[in-house]
Design an enzyme around this catalytic site. Structure first.
Site, PDB file in Angstrom:
ATOM      1  N   ARG A 119      15.298  -0.205 -13.038  1.00 32.14           N
ATOM      2  CA  ARG A 119      14.184  -0.082 -13.824  1.00 32.14           C
ATOM      3  C   ARG A 119      13.159   1.006 -13.686  1.00 32.14           C
ATOM      4  O   ARG A 119      12.687   1.129 -12.173  1.00 32.14           O
ATOM      5  CB  ARG A 119      13.567  -1.519 -13.947  1.00 32.14           C
ATOM      6  CG  ARG A 119      11.951  -1.531 -14.608  1.00 32.14           C
ATOM      7  CD  ARG A 119      11.732  -1.349 -15.734  1.00 32.14           C
ATOM      8  NE  ARG A 119      10.490  -1.104 -16.288  1.00 32.14           N
ATOM      9  CZ  ARG A 119       9.715  -2.257 -16.344  1.00 32.14           C
ATOM     10  NH1 ARG A 119      10.340  -3.601 -16.642  1.00 32.14           N
ATOM     11  NH2 ARG A 119       8.373  -2.212 -17.051  1.00 32.14           N
ATOM     12  N   ARG A 128      13.421   0.826 -21.143  1.00 32.18           N
ATOM     13  CA  ARG A 128      13.728   0.230 -19.743  1.00 32.18           C
ATOM     14  C   ARG A 128      15.238  -0.428 -19.677  1.00 32.18           C
ATOM     15  O   ARG A 128      15.354  -1.214 -20.927  1.00 32.18           O
ATOM     16  CB  ARG A 128      12.771  -0.592 -19.246  1.00 32.18           C
ATOM     17  CG  ARG A 128      12.580  -2.141 -19.656  1.00 32.18           C
ATOM     18  CD  ARG A 128      11.666  -1.828 -20.973  1.00 32.18           C
ATOM     19  NE  ARG A 128      10.341  -1.267 -20.851  1.00 32.18           N
ATOM     20  CZ  ARG A 128       9.361  -1.850 -20.676  1.00 32.18           C
ATOM     21  NH1 ARG A 128       8.972  -3.021 -20.091  1.00 32.18           N
ATOM     22  NH2 ARG A 128       8.136  -0.883 -20.547  1.00 32.18           N
ATOM     23  N   ASP A 131      13.740  -5.550 -18.316  1.00 30.63           N
ATOM     24  CA  ASP A 131      12.529  -6.320 -18.070  1.00 30.63           C
ATOM     25  C   ASP A 131      12.460  -7.451 -17.890  1.00 30.63           C
ATOM     26  O   ASP A 131      13.279  -8.281 -18.471  1.00 30.63           O
ATOM     27  CB  ASP A 131      11.694  -6.211 -19.284  1.00 30.63           C
ATOM     28  CG  ASP A 131      10.121  -5.631 -19.468  1.00 30.63           C
ATOM     29  OD1 ASP A 131       9.670  -5.593 -18.222  1.00 30.63           O
ATOM     30  OD2 ASP A 131       9.521  -5.715 -20.332  1.00 30.63           O
ATOM     31  N   ASP A 133      10.095 -10.725 -16.969  1.00 27.85           N
ATOM     32  CA  ASP A 133       8.619 -11.129 -16.967  1.00 27.85           C
ATOM     33  C   ASP A 133       8.560 -12.581 -16.787  1.00 27.85           C
ATOM     34  O   ASP A 133       9.182 -13.506 -17.409  1.00 27.85           O
ATOM     35  CB  ASP A 133       7.825 -10.842 -18.391  1.00 27.85           C
ATOM     36  CG  ASP A 133       7.623  -9.429 -18.499  1.00 27.85           C
ATOM     37  OD1 ASP A 133       7.516  -8.679 -17.171  1.00 27.85           O
ATOM     38  OD2 ASP A 133       7.500  -8.882 -19.380  1.00 27.85           O
TER      39      ASP A 133
END
Length: 203
Positions: A119, A128, A131, A133
């Site tokens: 990343r 990217r 990810d 999160d």
């Protein structure tokens, strides 16, 4: 789909879990009988997107103090915040897990998994490989700029809400209410379920 991860060591991350995190988990395992529920959103729009998402799920499961409890269907999503057609589309998914890690350590692990898949954080909304999160952690509501909980934009993103609702129809976003109601209030334009693709709970 996951052969490249199961043939060798099970964890594709290049960095081991820090000793300090392992120590925290070991301490928590002796004192915490009720692990916390957390929700993590995954996205990828570079490389082999499906394999990357599965690799991230496997890496999270390999983390001491983390157990994956649910994996959503895959959605294909137009990139957020950029000119149409300027980036490849994303594959997105949500995982629900139980963990004895505190939020800060779970975030460290999320970043380590991202880095393992190369990343790059050169630009906001940039393409990217991965990810990872943290969308929600138990009932925590915290505006700490290092880790805001729940994720400050989760309530307005169909690519988070739709797969989360699929894997947990009764889910609540702390401070915002039922995920089902939030999903009804956002557009699903550009967010398409991919019934031909599948992610798996780690074996």
């Amino acid at each position: 789909m996951t052969a490249s991860f199961t043939a060798g060591h099970s964890d594709p991350t290049v960095q081991p879990v820090p000793a300090s995190v392992v120590a925290q988990v070991d301490a928590a395992d002796t004192t915490l009988h009720n692990p916390k529920r957390a929700v993590i959103s995954l996205g990828s729009n570079l490389g082999n997107r499906l394999e990357t998402l599965q690799g991230a799920i496997d890496a999270l499961e390999d983390t001491p103090g983390v157990r994956i409890k649910g994996v959503s269907p895959v959605y294909e999503t137009e990139p957020w915040g950029v000119e149409p057609g300027s980036q490849p589309s994303y594959f997105n998914a949500v995982v629900v897990l139980k963990t004895t890690l505190p939020p800060s350590s779970l975030l460290e692990r999320a970043h380590a998994v991202e880095e393992a898949f190369h990343r790059v954080r050169d630009e906001r909304w940039g393409a990217r490989t991965l990810d990872v999160d943290i969308v929600a952690y138990a009932d925590v509501v915290d505006d700490d700029p290092h880790l805001t909980l729940p994720h400050p934009r989760a309530h307005e993103r169909a690519f988070v809400l739709a797969p989360w609702h699929d894997v947990d129809p009764d889910a609540l976003l702390p401070g915002r209410g039922p995920v089902a109601d939030l999903l009804d209030g956002v557009t699903r334009a550009g967010v398409t379920p991919r019934g031909d693709l599948e992610l798996h709970l780690p074996q």
